[in-house]
Design a protein around this motif. Structure first.
Motif, PDB file in Angstrom:
ATOM      1  N   ALA A  48     -34.434 -24.049 -11.076  1.00 40.42           N
ATOM      2  CA  ALA A  48     -34.180 -23.157 -12.217  1.00 40.42           C
ATOM      3  C   ALA A  48     -32.730 -22.721 -12.196  1.00 40.42           C
ATOM      4  N   THR A  49     -32.234 -22.317 -13.368  1.00 41.75           N
ATOM      5  CA  THR A  49     -30.891 -21.781 -13.448  1.00 41.75           C
ATOM      6  C   THR A  49     -30.839 -20.733 -14.553  1.00 41.75           C
ATOM      7  N   ILE A  50     -29.882 -19.834 -14.432  1.00 38.61           N
ATOM      8  CA  ILE A  50     -29.757 -18.741 -15.384  1.00 38.61           C
ATOM      9  C   ILE A  50     -28.284 -18.530 -15.699  1.00 38.61           C
ATOM     10  N   SER A  51     -28.002 -18.186 -16.943  1.00 37.47           N
ATOM     11  CA  SER A  51     -26.613 -18.010 -17.359  1.00 37.47           C
ATOM     12  C   SER A  51     -26.050 -16.703 -16.795  1.00 37.47           C
ATOM     13  N   ARG A  52     -24.773 -16.537 -16.954  1.00 32.28           N
ATOM     14  CA  ARG A  52     -24.087 -15.416 -16.314  1.00 32.28           C
ATOM     15  C   ARG A  52     -24.564 -14.060 -16.829  1.00 32.28           C
ATOM     16  N   SER A  53     -25.022 -14.025 -18.062  1.00 29.97           N
ATOM     17  CA  SER A  53     -25.500 -12.758 -18.624  1.00 29.97           C
ATOM     18  C   SER A  53     -26.993 -12.560 -18.433  1.00 29.97           C
ATOM     19  N   GLY A  54     -27.678 -13.577 -17.948  1.00 30.41           N
ATOM     20  CA  GLY A  54     -29.118 -13.469 -17.746  1.00 30.41           C
ATOM     21  C   GLY A  54     -29.944 -14.149 -18.814  1.00 30.41           C
ATOM     22  N   GLY A  55     -29.308 -14.700 -19.823  1.00 30.16           N
ATOM     23  CA  GLY A  55     -30.047 -15.401 -20.852  1.00 30.16           C
ATOM     24  C   GLY A  55     -30.140 -16.885 -20.536  1.00 30.16           C
ATOM     25  N   SER A  56     -30.766 -17.602 -21.437  1.00 30.39           N
ATOM     26  CA  SER A  56     -30.820 -19.064 -21.369  1.00 30.39           C
ATOM     27  C   SER A  56     -31.333 -19.612 -20.049  1.00 30.39           C
ATOM     28  N   PRO A  57     -32.445 -19.125 -19.526  1.00 30.45           N
ATOM     29  CA  PRO A  57     -32.975 -19.739 -18.316  1.00 30.45           C
ATOM     30  C   PRO A  57     -33.411 -21.170 -18.586  1.00 30.45           C
ATOM     31  N   ASN A  58     -33.303 -21.979 -17.561  1.00 27.09           N
ATOM     32  CA  ASN A  58     -33.626 -23.394 -17.669  1.00 27.09           C
ATOM     33  C   ASN A  58     -34.444 -23.757 -16.437  1.00 27.09           C
ATOM     34  N   TYR A  59     -35.552 -24.475 -16.636  1.00 35.41           N
ATOM     35  CA  TYR A  59     -36.463 -24.764 -15.538  1.00 35.41           C
ATOM     36  C   TYR A  59     -36.751 -26.248 -15.417  1.00 35.41           C
ATOM     37  N   ALA A  60     -37.023 -26.678 -14.204  1.00 39.44           N
ATOM     38  CA  ALA A  60     -37.565 -28.009 -13.996  1.00 39.44           C
ATOM     39  C   ALA A  60     -38.972 -28.047 -14.575  1.00 39.44           C
ATOM     40  N   ASP A  61     -39.353 -29.201 -15.072  1.00 39.01           N
ATOM     41  CA  ASP A  61     -40.681 -29.338 -15.686  1.00 39.01           C
ATOM     42  C   ASP A  61     -41.787 -28.961 -14.696  1.00 39.01           C
ATOM     43  N   SER A  62     -41.564 -29.232 -13.429  1.00 46.34           N
ATOM     44  CA  SER A  62     -42.601 -29.020 -12.422  1.00 46.34           C
ATOM     45  C   SER A  62     -42.909 -27.546 -12.185  1.00 46.34           C
ATOM     46  N   VAL A  63     -42.016 -26.651 -12.621  1.00 43.94           N
ATOM     47  CA  VAL A  63     -42.242 -25.223 -12.376  1.00 43.94           C
ATOM     48  C   VAL A  63     -42.350 -24.405 -13.654  1.00 43.94           C
ATOM     49  N   LYS A  64     -42.160 -25.018 -14.785  1.00 41.89           N
ATOM     50  CA  LYS A  64     -42.245 -24.287 -16.060  1.00 41.89           C
ATOM     51  C   LYS A  64     -43.604 -23.614 -16.207  1.00 41.89           C
ATOM     52  N   GLY A  65     -43.564 -22.360 -16.623  1.00 41.85           N
ATOM     53  CA  GLY A  65     -44.790 -21.605 -16.804  1.00 41.85           C
ATOM     54  C   GLY A  65     -45.293 -20.937 -15.540  1.00 41.85           C
ATOM     55  N   ARG A  66     -44.725 -21.293 -14.390  1.00 41.06           N
ATOM     56  CA  ARG A  66     -45.151 -20.699 -13.114  1.00 41.06           C
ATOM     57  C   ARG A  66     -44.045 -19.880 -12.467  1.00 41.06           C
ATOM     58  N   PHE A  67     -42.818 -20.318 -12.634  1.00 41.65           N
ATOM     59  CA  PHE A  67     -41.669 -19.650 -12.010  1.00 41.65           C
ATOM     60  C   PHE A  67     -40.846 -18.942 -13.087  1.00 41.65           C
ATOM     61  N   ALA A  68     -40.195 -17.854 -12.677  1.00 40.27           N
ATOM     62  CA  ALA A  68     -39.312 -17.126 -13.583  1.00 40.27           C
ATOM     63  C   ALA A  68     -38.063 -16.695 -12.833  1.00 40.27           C
ATOM     64  N   ILE A  69     -36.916 -17.051 -13.382  1.00 37.84           N
ATOM     65  CA  ILE A  69     -35.638 -16.666 -12.789  1.00 37.84           C
ATOM     66  C   ILE A  69     -35.078 -15.466 -13.543  1.00 37.84           C
ATOM     67  N   SER A  70     -34.467 -14.555 -12.817  1.00 38.66           N
ATOM     68  CA  SER A  70     -33.859 -13.388 -13.429  1.00 38.66           C
ATOM     69  C   SER A  70     -32.675 -12.955 -12.573  1.00 38.66           C
ATOM     70  N   ARG A  71     -31.856 -12.057 -13.118  1.00 34.84           N
ATOM     71  CA  ARG A  71     -30.714 -11.590 -12.341  1.00 34.84           C
ATOM     72  C   ARG A  71     -30.423 -10.138 -12.665  1.00 34.84           C
ATOM     73  N   ASP A  72     -29.810  -9.470 -11.702  1.00 28.48           N
ATOM     74  CA  ASP A  72     -29.369  -8.091 -11.857  1.00 28.48           C
ATOM     75  C   ASP A  72     -27.882  -8.084 -11.526  1.00 28.48           C
ATOM     76  N   ASN A  73     -27.058  -8.058 -12.551  1.00 24.53           N
ATOM     77  CA  ASN A  73     -25.622  -8.141 -12.314  1.00 24.53           C
ATOM     78  C   ASN A  73     -25.071  -6.883 -11.638  1.00 24.53           C
ATOM     79  N   ALA A  74     -25.780  -5.771 -11.759  1.00 24.88           N
ATOM     80  CA  ALA A  74     -25.350  -4.549 -11.080  1.00 24.88           C
ATOM     81  C   ALA A  74     -25.553  -4.654  -9.571  1.00 24.88           C
ATOM     82  N   LYS A  75     -26.488  -5.501  -9.169  1.00 28.17           N
ATOM     83  CA  LYS A  75     -26.786  -5.672  -7.747  1.00 28.17           C
ATOM     84  C   LYS A  75     -26.288  -7.007  -7.201  1.00 28.17           C
ATOM     85  N   ASN A  76     -25.636  -7.813  -8.053  1.00 26.94           N
ATOM     86  CA  ASN A  76     -25.145  -9.136  -7.638  1.00 26.94           C
ATOM     87  C   ASN A  76     -26.259  -9.977  -7.012  1.00 26.94           C
TER      88      ASN A  76
END
Length: 127
Positions: A48-76
Motif C-alpha cells: 500500500a502507499t499513501i500520498s503526502r497529504s493522506g489522500g489517494s491511497p493505493n493498494y495491492a489487489d491482494s489486500v484491497k478491502g482488508r488493509f487500510a493505510i493512513s498517516r498522521d503528519n503531526a506525528k510523522n
C-alpha cells in the motif's frame, strides 16, 4: 533519516494487527509513504502507499478491502491496519519513503521508486 516499523506479531487467521511506521530526519509531510512486504524466499512486494497529504491511497489487489493505510503528519507516522489476515500475509513488513514530492497522488508501487527504507517488522498469520 529513520523509518521504524513496529506492531508486528503472531495472529490467527482472521485476526487483525496495526503496524506503525515512525519517522524522523526528513520532511515527512513532503513524502509519499509506502508499505511493502517480503515473505521467505520471495521478492519484496508492494502492499500500500499513501500520498503526502493522506489522500489517494493505493493498494495491492491482494489486500484491497482488508488493509487500510493512513498517516498522521503531526506525528510523522504512517499506519497500516490489517484485518481478516490470511496465512499468505505472513511476511516481514517494511515502510519506505518517496520524495520530496509536490504530486498529490500515491502511485509508486515498485521498490526502486522509494528513497528511504526502514527495518521491517514480522507478521505471522497461523492457521
Amino acid at each position: 533519516v529513520q523509518l521504524q516499523a513496529s506492531g508486528g506479531g503472531s495472529v490467527p487467521v482472521g485476526g487483525s494487527l496495526r503496524l506503525s511506521c515512525a519517522t524522523s530526519g526528513f520532511d515527512f509531510a513532503a513524502y509519499n509513504i509506502g508499505w511493502f512486504r517480503q515473505a521467505p524466499g520471495k521478492e519484496r512486494e508492494f502492499v500500500a502507499t499513501i500520498s503526502r497529504s493522506g489522500g489517494s491511497p493505493n493498494y495491492a489487489d491482494s489486500v484491497k478491502g482488508r488493509f487500510a493505510i493512513s498517516r498522521d503528519n503531526a506525528k510523522n507516522t504512517v499506519y497500516l491496519q490489517m484485518n481478516s489476515l490470511k496465512p499468505e500475509d505472513t511476511a516481514v513488513y517494511y515502510c519506505a519513503g518517496k520524495g520530496p514530492t509536490y504530486i498529490e497522488r500515491a502511485v509508486a508501487t515498485t521498490v526502486i521508486e522509494y528513497d528511504y527504507w526502514g527495518q521491517g517488522t514480522l507478521v505471522t498469520v497461523s492457521s
